[in-house]
Design a protein around this motif. Structure first.
Motif, mmCIF file in Angstrom:
data_model
loop_
_atom_site.group_PDB
_atom_site.id
_atom_site.type_symbol
_atom_site.label_atom_id
_atom_site.label_comp_id
_atom_site.label_asym_id
_atom_site.label_seq_id
_atom_site.Cartn_x
_atom_site.Cartn_y
_atom_site.Cartn_z
ATOM 1 N N ALA A 38 0.825 -1.208 0.000
ATOM 2 C CA ALA A 38 0.000 0.000 0.000
ATOM 3 C C ALA A 38 0.858 1.256 0.000
ATOM 4 N N GLY A 39 1.962 1.223 0.750
ATOM 5 C CA GLY A 39 2.847 2.377 0.782
ATOM 6 C C GLY A 39 3.435 2.674 -0.587
ATOM 7 N N ARG A 40 3.804 1.628 -1.273
ATOM 8 C CA ARG A 40 4.374 1.782 -2.616
ATOM 9 C C ARG A 40 3.305 2.325 -3.579
ATOM 10 N N ILE A 41 2.088 1.838 -3.430
ATOM 11 C CA ILE A 41 0.992 2.282 -4.295
ATOM 12 C C ILE A 41 0.692 3.756 -4.070
ATOM 13 N N ILE A 97 8.877 -11.086 -3.170
ATOM 14 C CA ILE A 97 9.528 -9.870 -2.671
ATOM 15 C C ILE A 97 9.178 -9.722 -1.192
ATOM 16 N N PHE A 98 10.174 -9.685 -0.334
ATOM 17 C CA PHE A 98 9.924 -9.465 1.091
ATOM 18 C C PHE A 98 9.353 -8.064 1.297
ATOM 19 N N GLY A 99 8.399 -7.952 2.206
ATOM 20 C CA GLY A 99 7.716 -6.687 2.421
ATOM 21 C C GLY A 99 8.634 -5.535 2.766
ATOM 22 N N HIS A 100 9.572 -5.758 3.672
ATOM 23 C CA HIS A 100 10.447 -4.660 4.088
ATOM 24 C C HIS A 100 11.380 -4.230 2.971
ATOM 25 N N VAL A 101 11.719 -5.163 2.074
ATOM 26 C CA VAL A 101 12.541 -4.818 0.919
ATOM 27 C C VAL A 101 11.718 -3.986 -0.060
ATOM 28 N N LEU A 102 10.471 -4.375 -0.267
ATOM 29 C CA LEU A 102 9.572 -3.626 -1.136
ATOM 30 C C LEU A 102 9.390 -2.205 -0.620
ATOM 31 N N ALA A 103 9.266 -2.066 0.694
ATOM 32 C CA ALA A 103 9.013 -0.751 1.300
ATOM 33 C C ALA A 103 10.204 0.190 1.162
ATOM 34 N N LYS A 104 11.393 -0.359 1.006
ATOM 35 C CA LYS A 104 12.586 0.493 0.888
ATOM 36 C C LYS A 104 12.611 1.281 -0.404
ATOM 37 N N GLY A 105 11.866 0.835 -1.401
ATOM 38 C CA GLY A 105 11.885 1.487 -2.698
ATOM 39 C C GLY A 105 12.891 0.824 -3.617
ATOM 40 N N GLY A 106 13.178 1.476 -4.716
ATOM 41 C CA GLY A 106 14.108 0.910 -5.687
ATOM 42 C C GLY A 106 13.400 0.042 -6.710
ATOM 43 N N ARG A 107 14.048 -0.180 -7.814
ATOM 44 C CA ARG A 107 13.461 -0.976 -8.901
ATOM 45 C C ARG A 107 13.765 -2.448 -8.643
ATOM 46 N N LEU A 108 12.736 -3.203 -8.360
ATOM 47 C CA LEU A 108 12.851 -4.622 -8.061
ATOM 48 C C LEU A 108 12.166 -5.433 -9.146
ATOM 49 N N ASP A 109 12.611 -6.667 -9.307
ATOM 50 C CA ASP A 109 11.962 -7.574 -10.252
ATOM 51 C C ASP A 109 10.732 -8.187 -9.607
ATOM 52 N N SER A 151 4.136 1.107 -12.835
ATOM 53 C CA SER A 151 3.815 2.396 -12.215
ATOM 54 C C SER A 151 4.348 2.483 -10.794
ATOM 55 N N LEU A 152 4.614 1.338 -10.180
ATOM 56 C CA LEU A 152 5.160 1.302 -8.820
ATOM 57 C C LEU A 152 6.687 1.314 -8.822
ATOM 58 N N GLY A 153 7.282 1.386 -10.014
ATOM 59 C CA GLY A 153 8.734 1.369 -10.112
ATOM 60 C C GLY A 153 9.325 -0.027 -10.082
#
Length: 206
Positions: A17-20, A130-142, A162-164
């Motif tokens: 949700a934070g990423r969205i 994708i682990f949640g805390h890694v997703l929350a950090k930002g950055g372009r992830l696969d 759109s979420l990067g």
């Protein structure tokens, strides 16, 4: 700007949700615990709203962000309210002792969820690697995705971009079995060889 609905208010729901919200979409949160849904919406700000659990979600994209043990109940509680929606399944159906997956042989959590959804709903497997805390950090992830419906897959690919994130199509929904096994492998890697939960899977292309 789109409204994206999330069923669940736990740590993974919060990370997604934070990423969205940062991407400029409106987040709608629903949970069996309304106070948790409201708390998450308040933390997000950015126009985030809550919805009554079990009612028709405002978003055409609905993220099922509950543990696999609660997924069947959530789908049953929503019933026809999910008809016509693209449902993102993020679950990892792992055994409590991490000895394996709890899904029937030859099936996956995503496929089991799909069986219980209305005929007009389409399941896309995503986010489970994708682990949640890694997703929350930002950055372009696969972000690996699997689905049978090409249109639903295309919509989720655009949403993930759109979420990067970089969406990587692994095939039909049957491939969710492999993605869920990958999720379990990542847990094992974090607990053993990597010695940390701060990593993500990446594909290097030529």
């Amino acid at each position: 700007m789109s409204t994206i609905s999330i069923i669940g208010a736990g740590s993974m729901a919060a990370a997604i949700a934070g990423r969205i919200a940062k991407a400029g979409h409106i987040v709608e949160v629903a949970s069996r615990a309304p106070d948790k849904a409201q708390a998450l919406a308040d933390r997000l700000g950015a126009g985030a709203t809550t919805a009554k659990y079990g009612t028709t979600p405002a978003g055409d994209i609905v993220i099922l962000a509950v543990p696999y043990t609660g997924a069947a109940t959530a789908v049953a509680d929503y019933g026809d309210a999910l008809d016509g929606k693209v449902v993102i399944d993020i679950t990892n159906p792992v055994a409590p002792d991490l000895s394996g997956l709890v899904t029937p042989h030859g099936s996956s959590g995503a496929q089991e969820i799909a069986k219980s959804l209305p005929a007009g709903a389409h399941v896309v497997k995503a986010f489970n690697t994708i682990f949640g805390h890694v997703l929350a950090k930002g950055g372009r992830l696969d972000a690996f995705i699997a689905a049978d419906d090409a249109q639903a897959k295309a919509r989720i690919s655009t949403f993930l971009e759109s979420l990067g994130l970089r969406p990587l199509d692994v095939g039909g929904l049957r491939m969710a079995q492999t993605l869920e096994a990958l999720g379990l492998m990542m847990i094992g890697l974090a607990q053993n060889g990597a010695g940390t939960w701060d990593f993500a899977m990446k594909v290097d292309i030529g």
